[in-house]
Design a protein around this motif. Structure first.
Motif, PDB file in Angstrom:
ATOM      1  N   ARG A 226     -18.503   1.530  -8.550  1.00  0.00           N
ATOM      2  CA  ARG A 226     -17.885   2.183  -7.393  1.00  0.00           C
ATOM      3  C   ARG A 226     -17.829   1.239  -6.203  1.00  0.00           C
ATOM      4  NH1 ARG A 226     -21.054   8.007  -7.993  1.00  0.00           N
ATOM      5  NH2 ARG A 226     -19.720   8.860  -9.672  1.00  0.00           N
ATOM      6  N   HIS A 227     -18.861   0.434  -6.043  1.00  0.00           N
ATOM      7  CA  HIS A 227     -18.881  -0.529  -4.936  1.00  0.00           C
ATOM      8  C   HIS A 227     -17.775  -1.570  -5.108  1.00  0.00           C
ATOM      9  CE1 HIS A 227     -20.726  -2.796  -1.645  1.00  0.00           C
ATOM     10  NE2 HIS A 227     -20.508  -3.880  -2.367  1.00  0.00           N
ATOM     11  N   LYS A 228     -17.611  -2.068  -6.328  1.00  0.00           N
ATOM     12  CA  LYS A 228     -16.564  -3.041  -6.606  1.00  0.00           C
ATOM     13  C   LYS A 228     -15.185  -2.428  -6.373  1.00  0.00           C
ATOM     14  CE  LYS A 228     -19.066  -5.682 -10.178  1.00  0.00           C
ATOM     15  NZ  LYS A 228     -19.100  -5.996 -11.637  1.00  0.00           N
ATOM     16  N   ALA A 229     -15.003  -1.176  -6.822  1.00  0.00           N
ATOM     17  CA  ALA A 229     -13.715  -0.515  -6.663  1.00  0.00           C
ATOM     18  C   ALA A 229     -13.386  -0.303  -5.187  1.00  0.00           C
ATOM     19  CB  ALA A 229     -13.725   0.824  -7.413  1.00  0.00           C
ATOM     20  N   ALA A 230     -14.388   0.090  -4.396  1.00  0.00           N
ATOM     21  CA  ALA A 230     -14.182   0.291  -2.974  1.00  0.00           C
ATOM     22  C   ALA A 230     -13.840  -1.019  -2.270  1.00  0.00           C
ATOM     23  CB  ALA A 230     -15.430   0.915  -2.352  1.00  0.00           C
ATOM     24  N   ALA A 231     -14.513  -2.082  -2.668  1.00  0.00           N
ATOM     25  CA  ALA A 231     -14.236  -3.392  -2.055  1.00  0.00           C
ATOM     26  C   ALA A 231     -12.827  -3.860  -2.414  1.00  0.00           C
ATOM     27  CB  ALA A 231     -15.260  -4.403  -2.554  1.00  0.00           C
ATOM     28  N   LYS A 232     -12.405  -3.607  -3.646  1.00  0.00           N
ATOM     29  CA  LYS A 232     -11.064  -4.005  -4.064  1.00  0.00           C
ATOM     30  C   LYS A 232     -10.003  -3.209  -3.318  1.00  0.00           C
ATOM     31  CE  LYS A 232      -8.256  -4.708  -8.230  1.00  0.00           C
ATOM     32  NZ  LYS A 232      -7.036  -4.103  -7.682  1.00  0.00           N
ATOM     33  N   ALA A 233     -10.248  -1.903  -3.164  1.00  0.00           N
ATOM     34  CA  ALA A 233      -9.292  -1.061  -2.433  1.00  0.00           C
ATOM     35  C   ALA A 233      -9.184  -1.493  -0.977  1.00  0.00           C
ATOM     36  CB  ALA A 233      -9.730   0.397  -2.536  1.00  0.00           C
ATOM     37  N   LYS A 234     -10.314  -1.858  -0.393  1.00  0.00           N
ATOM     38  CA  LYS A 234     -10.315  -2.302   1.002  1.00  0.00           C
ATOM     39  C   LYS A 234      -9.567  -3.614   1.150  1.00  0.00           C
ATOM     40  CE  LYS A 234     -13.499  -3.414   4.783  1.00  0.00           C
ATOM     41  NZ  LYS A 234     -14.935  -3.517   5.173  1.00  0.00           N
ATOM     42  N   ALA A 235      -9.718  -4.503   0.175  1.00  0.00           N
ATOM     43  CA  ALA A 235      -9.031  -5.798   0.222  1.00  0.00           C
ATOM     44  C   ALA A 235      -7.530  -5.639   0.038  1.00  0.00           C
ATOM     45  CB  ALA A 235      -9.609  -6.726  -0.835  1.00  0.00           C
ATOM     46  N   ASP A 236      -7.121  -4.622  -0.740  1.00  0.00           N
ATOM     47  CA  ASP A 236      -5.697  -4.429  -1.017  1.00  0.00           C
ATOM     48  C   ASP A 236      -4.966  -3.785   0.157  1.00  0.00           C
ATOM     49  OD1 ASP A 236      -6.023  -5.506  -3.509  1.00  0.00           O
ATOM     50  OD2 ASP A 236      -6.215  -3.578  -4.545  1.00  0.00           O
ATOM     51  N   ASN A 237      -5.727  -3.100   1.017  1.00  0.00           N
ATOM     52  CA  ASN A 237      -5.095  -2.422   2.163  1.00  0.00           C
ATOM     53  C   ASN A 237      -4.859  -3.381   3.343  1.00  0.00           C
ATOM     54  OD1 ASN A 237      -5.057  -0.012   0.809  1.00  0.00           O
ATOM     55  ND2 ASN A 237      -7.065   0.649   1.581  1.00  0.00           N
TER      56      ASN A 237
END
Length: 237
Positions: A226-237
Protein backbone atom coordinates in the motif's frame (compact mmCIF):
# COMPACT_ATOMS: atom_id res chain seq x y z
CA UNK A 1 29.39 -8.43 -20.65
CA UNK A 2 27.17 -11.37 -19.88
CA UNK A 3 23.80 -10.67 -18.32
CA UNK A 4 23.46 -11.73 -14.70
CA UNK A 5 21.84 -15.11 -14.30
CA UNK A 6 18.61 -15.72 -12.39
CA UNK A 7 20.46 -16.60 -9.20
CA UNK A 8 22.31 -13.28 -9.21
CA UNK A 9 19.11 -11.28 -9.79
CA UNK A 10 17.28 -12.77 -6.82
CA UNK A 11 17.51 -10.82 -3.60
CA UNK A 12 18.10 -12.76 -0.42
CA UNK A 13 17.53 -12.09 3.26
CA UNK A 14 16.12 -8.68 4.12
CA UNK A 15 16.68 -7.67 0.50
CA UNK A 16 13.90 -10.08 -0.46
CA UNK A 17 11.58 -8.38 2.03
CA UNK A 18 12.49 -4.96 0.61
CA UNK A 19 11.16 -5.99 -2.79
CA UNK A 20 8.11 -7.79 -1.43
CA UNK A 21 4.54 -6.72 -2.01
CA UNK A 22 1.12 -8.21 -1.51
CA UNK A 23 0.66 -8.85 -5.23
CA UNK A 24 4.12 -10.33 -5.86
CA UNK A 25 5.38 -13.88 -5.59
CA UNK A 26 7.56 -14.48 -2.56
CA UNK A 27 9.72 -17.54 -2.12
CA UNK A 28 11.27 -18.34 1.23
CA UNK A 29 13.72 -20.70 -0.49
CA UNK A 30 14.92 -17.88 -2.75
CA UNK A 31 15.05 -15.48 0.20
CA UNK A 32 17.45 -17.74 2.11
CA UNK A 33 19.72 -18.21 -0.90
CA UNK A 34 18.11 -21.16 -2.68
CA UNK A 35 18.89 -24.83 -2.08
CA UNK A 36 22.56 -24.30 -2.87
CA UNK A 37 22.84 -21.36 -0.50
CA UNK A 38 21.23 -23.39 2.28
CA UNK A 39 23.64 -26.28 1.76
CA UNK A 40 26.67 -23.98 1.61
CA UNK A 41 25.58 -22.20 4.80
CA UNK A 42 24.92 -25.34 6.81
CA UNK A 43 27.64 -27.69 5.54
CA UNK A 44 30.64 -26.19 7.42
CA UNK A 45 28.77 -26.34 10.71
CA UNK A 46 27.54 -29.88 10.09
CA UNK A 47 31.03 -31.01 9.13
CA UNK A 48 32.56 -29.37 12.22
CA UNK A 49 30.20 -31.17 14.60
CA UNK A 50 30.43 -34.55 12.85
CA UNK A 51 34.22 -34.42 12.52
CA UNK A 52 34.83 -33.39 16.12
CA UNK A 53 32.41 -35.95 17.59
CA UNK A 54 33.83 -38.71 15.37
CA UNK A 55 37.53 -37.94 15.88
CA UNK A 56 37.75 -35.71 18.97
CA UNK A 57 40.66 -34.12 17.09
CA UNK A 58 40.22 -30.35 17.06
CA UNK A 59 43.14 -29.62 14.73
CA UNK A 60 41.90 -32.09 12.11
CA UNK A 61 38.35 -30.79 12.45
CA UNK A 62 39.49 -27.19 11.97
CA UNK A 63 41.65 -28.08 8.97
CA UNK A 64 38.94 -30.04 7.15
CA UNK A 65 36.25 -27.42 7.89
CA UNK A 66 38.53 -24.62 6.64
CA UNK A 67 39.32 -26.56 3.47
CA UNK A 68 35.62 -27.06 2.77
CA UNK A 69 34.87 -23.34 3.20
CA UNK A 70 37.67 -22.42 0.77
CA UNK A 71 36.55 -25.05 -1.75
CA UNK A 72 33.04 -23.57 -1.76
CA UNK A 73 34.41 -20.17 -2.79
CA UNK A 74 36.73 -21.68 -5.41
CA UNK A 75 33.84 -23.62 -6.98
CA UNK A 76 31.81 -20.42 -7.20
CA UNK A 77 34.73 -18.66 -8.88
CA UNK A 78 35.23 -21.48 -11.39
CA UNK A 79 31.54 -21.42 -12.26
CA UNK A 80 31.63 -17.61 -12.54
CA UNK A 81 28.81 -17.21 -10.05
CA UNK A 82 28.28 -14.63 -7.34
CA UNK A 83 30.78 -15.26 -4.56
CA UNK A 84 29.68 -12.58 -2.09
CA UNK A 85 27.61 -14.96 -0.01
CA UNK A 86 30.31 -17.62 -0.08
CA UNK A 87 33.00 -15.07 0.81
CA UNK A 88 31.03 -13.67 3.74
CA UNK A 89 30.43 -17.24 4.88
CA UNK A 90 34.14 -18.00 4.53
CA UNK A 91 35.04 -15.01 6.69
CA UNK A 92 32.52 -15.96 9.37
CA UNK A 93 33.59 -19.61 9.38
CA UNK A 94 37.24 -18.53 9.41
CA UNK A 95 36.69 -16.41 12.53
CA UNK A 96 34.90 -19.31 14.26
CA UNK A 97 37.61 -21.82 13.34
CA UNK A 98 40.47 -19.55 14.40
CA UNK A 99 38.73 -18.87 17.71
CA UNK A 100 38.34 -22.60 18.40
CA UNK A 101 41.88 -23.41 17.26
CA UNK A 102 43.59 -20.64 19.23
CA UNK A 103 41.68 -21.43 22.42
CA UNK A 104 42.08 -25.21 21.99
CA UNK A 105 38.38 -25.61 22.77
CA UNK A 106 35.89 -26.85 20.18
CA UNK A 107 32.98 -25.08 21.87
CA UNK A 108 34.57 -21.71 21.10
CA UNK A 109 33.72 -22.30 17.44
CA UNK A 110 30.32 -20.89 18.46
CA UNK A 111 31.55 -17.85 20.43
CA UNK A 112 31.43 -15.49 17.43
CA UNK A 113 27.78 -16.43 16.93
CA UNK A 114 27.01 -15.55 20.54
CA UNK A 115 28.60 -12.14 20.13
CA UNK A 116 26.80 -11.35 16.88
CA UNK A 117 23.43 -12.50 18.23
CA UNK A 118 23.95 -10.40 21.35
CA UNK A 119 24.94 -7.38 19.29
CA UNK A 120 21.93 -7.67 16.99
CA UNK A 121 19.54 -8.16 19.92
CA UNK A 122 20.90 -5.09 21.72
CA UNK A 123 20.72 -2.89 18.61
CA UNK A 124 17.16 -3.97 17.85
CA UNK A 125 16.14 -3.43 21.48
CA UNK A 126 17.55 0.11 21.37
CA UNK A 127 15.69 0.81 18.14
CA UNK A 128 12.41 -0.37 19.71
CA UNK A 129 12.92 1.85 22.76
CA UNK A 130 13.68 4.78 20.43
CA UNK A 131 10.55 3.94 18.38
CA UNK A 132 12.63 3.77 15.20
CA UNK A 133 12.34 0.10 14.15
CA UNK A 134 15.72 -1.30 13.20
CA UNK A 135 14.30 -3.70 10.61
CA UNK A 136 12.45 -0.79 9.04
CA UNK A 137 15.68 1.18 8.70
CA UNK A 138 17.45 -1.74 7.03
CA UNK A 139 14.63 -2.71 4.67
CA UNK A 140 13.89 0.87 3.62
CA UNK A 141 17.60 1.55 3.15
CA UNK A 142 17.79 -1.44 0.80
CA UNK A 143 14.54 -0.52 -0.93
CA UNK A 144 15.47 3.06 -1.74
CA UNK A 145 18.98 4.18 -0.90
CA UNK A 146 18.76 7.70 0.63
CA UNK A 147 21.59 9.30 -1.33
CA UNK A 148 20.08 12.73 -0.72
CA UNK A 149 17.28 14.34 1.30
CA UNK A 150 17.66 11.90 4.16
CA UNK A 151 14.93 13.60 6.16
CA UNK A 152 12.36 13.13 3.39
CA UNK A 153 13.35 9.46 3.02
CA UNK A 154 13.08 8.90 6.78
CA UNK A 155 9.70 10.56 7.21
CA UNK A 156 8.32 8.92 4.08
CA UNK A 157 8.05 5.53 5.79
CA UNK A 158 8.12 6.57 9.46
CA UNK A 159 5.00 8.72 8.96
CA UNK A 160 3.13 5.75 7.49
CA UNK A 161 1.61 4.44 10.73
CA UNK A 162 0.62 1.03 9.38
CA UNK A 163 4.03 0.42 7.84
CA UNK A 164 5.91 1.64 10.91
CA UNK A 165 3.76 -0.57 13.14
CA UNK A 166 4.56 -3.58 10.93
CA UNK A 167 8.26 -2.77 11.10
CA UNK A 168 8.06 -2.50 14.89
CA UNK A 169 6.45 -5.94 15.09
CA UNK A 170 9.04 -7.68 12.92
CA UNK A 171 11.86 -5.88 14.75
CA UNK A 172 10.56 -7.38 17.99
CA UNK A 173 10.24 -10.74 16.23
CA UNK A 174 13.88 -10.76 15.09
CA UNK A 175 15.07 -9.56 18.48
CA UNK A 176 13.20 -12.50 20.00
CA UNK A 177 14.91 -14.85 17.55
CA UNK A 178 18.38 -13.69 18.59
CA UNK A 179 17.50 -13.89 22.28
CA UNK A 180 16.02 -17.38 21.86
CA UNK A 181 19.25 -18.58 20.28
CA UNK A 182 21.22 -17.26 23.22
CA UNK A 183 18.81 -18.69 25.79
CA UNK A 184 19.13 -22.19 24.34
CA UNK A 185 22.75 -22.26 23.21
CA UNK A 186 24.66 -20.41 25.94
CA UNK A 187 23.77 -22.98 28.66
CA UNK A 188 25.00 -25.75 26.32
CA UNK A 189 28.23 -23.81 25.82
CA UNK A 190 28.72 -23.30 29.55
CA UNK A 191 28.20 -27.02 30.23
CA UNK A 192 30.53 -27.96 27.33
CA UNK A 193 27.97 -29.99 25.39
CA UNK A 194 29.62 -29.46 22.01
CA UNK A 195 27.53 -31.93 20.01
CA UNK A 196 24.23 -30.68 21.43
CA UNK A 197 25.37 -27.10 20.90
CA UNK A 198 26.20 -27.85 17.28
CA UNK A 199 22.79 -29.43 16.67
CA UNK A 200 21.02 -26.51 18.37
CA UNK A 201 23.03 -24.06 16.28
CA UNK A 202 22.00 -25.83 13.06
CA UNK A 203 18.33 -26.09 13.99
CA UNK A 204 18.15 -22.48 15.14
CA UNK A 205 20.15 -21.26 12.16
CA UNK A 206 18.72 -21.55 8.64
CA UNK A 207 15.33 -23.04 9.69
CA UNK A 208 14.65 -20.25 12.20
CA UNK A 209 15.94 -17.65 9.75
CA UNK A 210 13.59 -18.94 7.05
CA UNK A 211 10.66 -18.88 9.47
CA UNK A 212 11.48 -15.33 10.57
CA UNK A 213 11.67 -14.13 6.97
CA UNK A 214 8.39 -15.81 6.07
CA UNK A 215 6.51 -14.40 9.08
CA UNK A 216 8.06 -10.98 8.45
CA UNK A 217 6.80 -11.10 4.88
CA UNK A 218 3.28 -11.95 6.03
CA UNK A 219 3.35 -8.97 8.41
CA UNK A 220 4.80 -6.28 6.12
CA UNK A 221 3.59 -7.35 2.65
CA UNK A 222 0.24 -5.54 2.72
CA UNK A 223 1.33 -2.24 4.37
CA UNK A 224 4.46 -2.12 2.21
CA UNK A 225 2.44 -2.76 -0.94
CA UNK A 226 0.00 0.00 0.00
CA UNK A 227 2.87 2.36 0.75
CA UNK A 228 4.46 1.68 -2.64
CA UNK A 229 1.12 2.14 -4.40
CA UNK A 230 0.50 5.45 -2.62
CA UNK A 231 3.97 6.71 -3.48
CA UNK A 232 3.48 5.74 -7.13
CA UNK A 233 0.10 7.47 -7.29
CA UNK A 234 1.60 10.60 -5.75
CA UNK A 235 4.45 10.58 -8.26
CA UNK A 236 2.04 10.18 -11.18
CA UNK A 237 -0.07 13.17 -10.13
Amino acid sequence: MAAPNAEQKKRTGLGALASAGADEDFSVIDAIGGPRGVVESMLPGVLFVVMFVATNNLNLTVAVSAALAVIQVIVRLIQRQSVMGALSGLIAVGICLIWAWKSHEARNYYMFGFLTNTGYAVLLAISLVARVPGLGLVIEFIRQLPTERFGAWFHDWMDDKALKRAYMVITALWMGLFLARLAVQVPLYLTDHVAALGVARLIMGIPFWALAIWVSYLIIATPLHRHKAAAKAKADN
